[in-house]
Enzyme design. Sequence first.
Site, short mmCIF file in Angstrom:
data_model
loop_
_atom_site.label_atom_id
_atom_site.label_comp_id
_atom_site.label_asym_id
_atom_site.label_seq_id
_atom_site.Cartn_x
_atom_site.Cartn_y
_atom_site.Cartn_z
N ASN A 36 36.06 41.01 33.97
CA ASN A 36 36.85 41.80 34.92
C ASN A 36 38.13 42.20 34.20
OD1 ASN A 36 38.37 42.84 36.96
ND2 ASN A 36 38.52 40.92 38.15
N LYS A 49 40.38 44.15 35.16
CA LYS A 49 41.50 44.40 36.10
C LYS A 49 42.21 45.71 35.72
CE LYS A 49 41.66 39.50 37.07
NZ LYS A 49 42.43 38.30 37.42
N HIS A 78 37.70 40.36 45.63
CA HIS A 78 38.51 39.58 44.68
C HIS A 78 39.79 39.13 45.37
CE1 HIS A 78 40.89 38.49 41.20
NE2 HIS A 78 39.75 38.45 40.51
N GLU A 106 42.72 39.11 44.43
CA GLU A 106 43.84 40.05 44.28
C GLU A 106 43.74 41.18 45.28
OE1 GLU A 106 43.25 40.57 40.08
OE2 GLU A 106 43.93 38.51 39.76
N GLY A 161 44.56 33.39 36.09
CA GLY A 161 45.66 33.87 35.27
C GLY A 161 46.77 32.85 35.05
N SER A 174 40.77 31.30 34.58
CA SER A 174 41.15 30.78 33.27
C SER A 174 39.96 30.20 32.49
CB SER A 174 42.28 29.75 33.39
OG SER A 174 43.43 30.34 33.98
N GLY A 199 41.48 37.34 31.77
CA GLY A 199 42.25 37.45 30.53
C GLY A 199 41.40 37.37 29.26
P1 13P Z 1 41.54 34.85 34.49
O1 13P Z 1 40.32 34.58 33.66
O2 13P Z 1 42.55 35.72 33.80
O3 13P Z 1 42.12 33.60 35.08
O4 13P Z 1 41.05 35.75 35.74
C1 13P Z 1 39.96 35.33 36.48
C2 13P Z 1 39.61 36.42 37.41
O5 13P Z 1 40.32 36.71 38.36
C3 13P Z 1 38.37 37.16 37.16
O6 13P Z 1 38.03 37.97 38.24
#
Ligand code: 13P
Length: 254
Positions: A13, A15, A99, A101, A176, A216, A238
Amino acid sequence: MVQKFRKKIIAGNWKMNKSVAEAEDLASGIRRALAEVADVDVVLCPPFTATKVVGDIIADTAIKLGAQNMHWEGYGAYTGEVCAAMLRDLYCHYVILGHSERRMYFHETDEVVNRKIKAALEGNLIPIVCVGETQEEREAEQTEEVVGRQLRNGLVDLSGDLKKLVIAYEPVWAIGTGLTASPQQAQDVHAFIRGVLQEVFDEDTAQSIRIQYGGSMKPANAVELLAQPDIDGGLIGGAALDARSFTEIVQAAQ
Ligand code: 13P
């Protein structure tokens, strides 16, 4: 209970990251490393602006394309939105829905997520449905209540081939932050999720649906997480922005 084989699925992802040129670079690097991988499903979910270019780069490989969101309606006056048919038009196979977010910053409710899942299934896209609790909810021991509610409300009244659904357990406190759920913490919630899927659907469907962990996930912790019996892949943020670390996570799933 019949234990089903579930092929691992690793999705990146991206983002709101990567220009078209940067996306091209990243997709090319991933293609070089992973074009031949057949024993793990690999999915790239770039931002909408890079969907076409990434799709072209991976077109003749087993790597699949996904989107990060879509609208539940098929067309019309919804400024700024895209619909399932537009994503299919660009050869997307998957779409991330619900998601945290989107729930947090764009106020997506379980009902909205449910509408989007229905539209995705009708539009021949595979939804990757995200669920997960916040830090406060975990501390208040509400993880199962929250995740159970997100699943029961999000997955109500679905029809079609539900075995192809993908669920992503993403504890909000691990996204994150560099904090990862321990393999046992993650496995416990994944097993709980599979139990809810059995209640909502049936045992065969629940045993077939793949449940990804997200939050993460990195090359350093992927092997242990992916070794858990109910962890069937990863939704990577990430670490998906770098071809090498994403590749290493896919290798950990092999
Ligand atoms: P991270 O791997 O950056 O923690 O993000 C996870 C995520 O939200 C994937 O959709």
